[in-house]
Design an enzyme around this catalytic site. Structure first.
Site, PDB file in Angstrom:
ATOM      1  CE  LYS A 195     129.193  33.867 -28.411  1.00 24.19           C
ATOM      2  NZ  LYS A 195     130.260  33.328 -27.541  1.00 24.19           N
ATOM      3  CB  VAL A 240     133.894  39.902 -22.880  1.00 17.57           C
ATOM      4  CG1 VAL A 240     134.289  38.443 -22.794  1.00 17.57           C
ATOM      5  CG2 VAL A 240     133.660  40.331 -24.313  1.00 17.57           C
ATOM      6  CE1 TYR A 251     129.851  35.592 -32.102  1.00 19.47           C
ATOM      7  CE2 TYR A 251     131.999  36.539 -32.620  1.00 19.47           C
ATOM      8  CZ  TYR A 251     131.147  35.917 -31.723  1.00 19.47           C
ATOM      9  OH  TYR A 251     131.574  35.613 -30.455  1.00 19.47           O
ATOM     10  CB  SER A 290     128.897  36.139 -25.322  1.00 18.25           C
ATOM     11  OG  SER A 290     130.053  35.878 -26.063  1.00 18.25           O
ATOM     12  CE1 TYR A 330     130.638  30.859 -24.145  1.00 15.19           C
ATOM     13  CE2 TYR A 330     131.014  32.475 -22.407  1.00 15.19           C
ATOM     14  CZ  TYR A 330     130.534  32.143 -23.654  1.00 15.19           C
ATOM     15  OH  TYR A 330     129.941  33.115 -24.406  1.00 15.19           O
TER      16      TYR A 330
HETATM   17  O1  DON Z   1     133.863  36.585 -29.850  1.00 19.80           O
HETATM   18  C1  DON Z   1     134.193  37.450 -29.058  1.00 19.80           C
HETATM   19  O2  DON Z   1     135.339  37.527 -28.678  1.00 19.80           O
HETATM   20  C2  DON Z   1     133.190  38.455 -28.494  1.00 19.80           C
HETATM   21  N1  DON Z   1     132.549  39.162 -29.484  1.00 19.80           N
HETATM   22  C3  DON Z   1     132.175  37.838 -27.589  1.00 19.80           C
HETATM   23  C4  DON Z   1     132.827  37.239 -26.404  1.00 19.80           C
HETATM   24  C5  DON Z   1     131.987  37.095 -25.193  1.00 19.80           C
HETATM   25  O3  DON Z   1     131.246  37.974 -24.801  1.00 19.80           O
HETATM   26  C6  DON Z   1     132.202  35.825 -24.454  1.00 19.80           C
HETATM   27  N2  DON Z   1     131.303  35.623 -23.370  1.00 19.80           N
HETATM   28  N3  DON Z   1     131.363  35.873 -22.214  1.00 19.80           N
END
Ligand code: DON
Length: 308
Positions: free
Chosen positions: A71, A262, A193, A68, A244
């Protein structure tokens, strides 16, 4: 730059040696199977002051999946290409919900609360997809230019791994499509994405790429990527939405605009002073790097260099 004279190298050494002893490092994200294979013992920090030599410790030069954190880069590119028009399709308010909370798109008639929850990030991807001739290649070029580093690349294994398990993102994109806030196809946007999320970077490369956010929009090579006003706004969104449902906790403990992923990475910015990247793959209950947050809390406490 500090209120007191700080020896950054010894602060980082102290933080690293203290935290590296910790047995509880949280759990690696296993919902993307490829990430589940990462050794939770990795730990690295890279500190880059605006006007001085950087300092790295531990696994600071090992690339990992930034997830993420991408982003922020994606939003920066959309801000460059679309300017303020972007805010017609996505909001700027925190949610206090996890990153993949589904109903966020329902609340505002398909306008996600902010660009960092997955619904908002998918809308940003959709905008870039419409703007870029070759979305995957062009976005990578943007990141490479930003960091003046052509070795940065996508990790195709992580990309495939997320793509085959992205049921919740599929639901989110479909919901956005049904609410007329996705102009391209659901599969095309999701594909782009997942590719962005698979970007592989080290702490050192992250601090290099995010230099522009501590430097009023200009990267390390002096190229203007965002205006000072846009850089201010992007830092504000990191501060209020970057973690978040743990955004208050992070501000309370660390006190810097930041973004987590993550994959266990965190990038934090002190505008006009420094940026710092941490990586420890084990996550806490809220899905953010356990050791990374502890390291940043120790850093801003010991140096007295937070924005508050
Ligand atoms: O959308 C997802 O599940 C992952 N590609 C990104 C999630 C993520 O890193 C959330 N942030 N901490």
């Amino acid at each position: 730059m500090s209120k007191k004279q700080v020896d950054f190298e010894s602060v980082l050494k102290h933080i690293y040696s203290e935290l590296n002893k910790e047995a509880d490092r949280g759990d690696v994200a296993s919902y993307i199977p490829e990430l589940g294979k990462i050794d939770p013992k990795h730990f690295g920090i890279h500190f880059r002051p605006i006007d001085n030599s950087p300092v790295g410790i531990g696994d600071f030069s090992t690339p990992f999946s930034i997830q993420s954190i991408c982003k922020v880069l994606s939003l920066a590119h959309a801000m460059q290409l679309l300017g303020a028009d972007l805010w017609k399709r996505v909001g700027v308010d925190p949610t206090h919900e996890p990153f993949n909370f589904l109903s966020l798109t329902e609340k505002g008639n398909g306008i996600p609360n902010n660009p960092f929850v997955n619904a908002g990030a998918l809308v940003i991807c959709d905008m870039l997809y419409s703007q870029l001739e070759k979305p995957g290649k062009d976005f990578l070029l943007f990141v490479r230019n930003l960091s003046s580093d052509n070795s940065i690349d996508y990790d195709k294994k992580v990309y495939e791994s997320e793509k085959t398990n992205g049921f919740r993102n599929h639901a989110t994109a479909s919901l956005l499509k049904s609410l007329n806030n996705l102009h391209n196809g659901v599969e095309q946007v999701l594909d782009f994405y997942y590719l962005q999320c698979s970007l592989s970077m080290s702490c050192e490369q992250l601090s290099r790429s995010f230099y522009f956010l501590m430097n009023g929009g200009k990267n390390m090579a002096g190229q203007e990527f965002l205006s000072p006003s846009q850089a201010k706004r992007l830092n504000a969104i990191m501060l209020t939405c970057g973690f978040y449902n743990d955004v208050g906790g992070f501000a309370f403990h660390v006190g810097l605009p930041a973004k987590s992923g993550v994959g266990g990475g965190i990038i934090a910015i002190h505008p006009r002073k420094y940026c710092i990247a941490t990586w420890s793959p084990g996550l806490n209950q809220k899905g953010n790097s356990l050791l990374g947050i502890k390291a940043l809390e120790m850093f801003t406490t010991e140096t007295e260099l937070s924005i508050f």
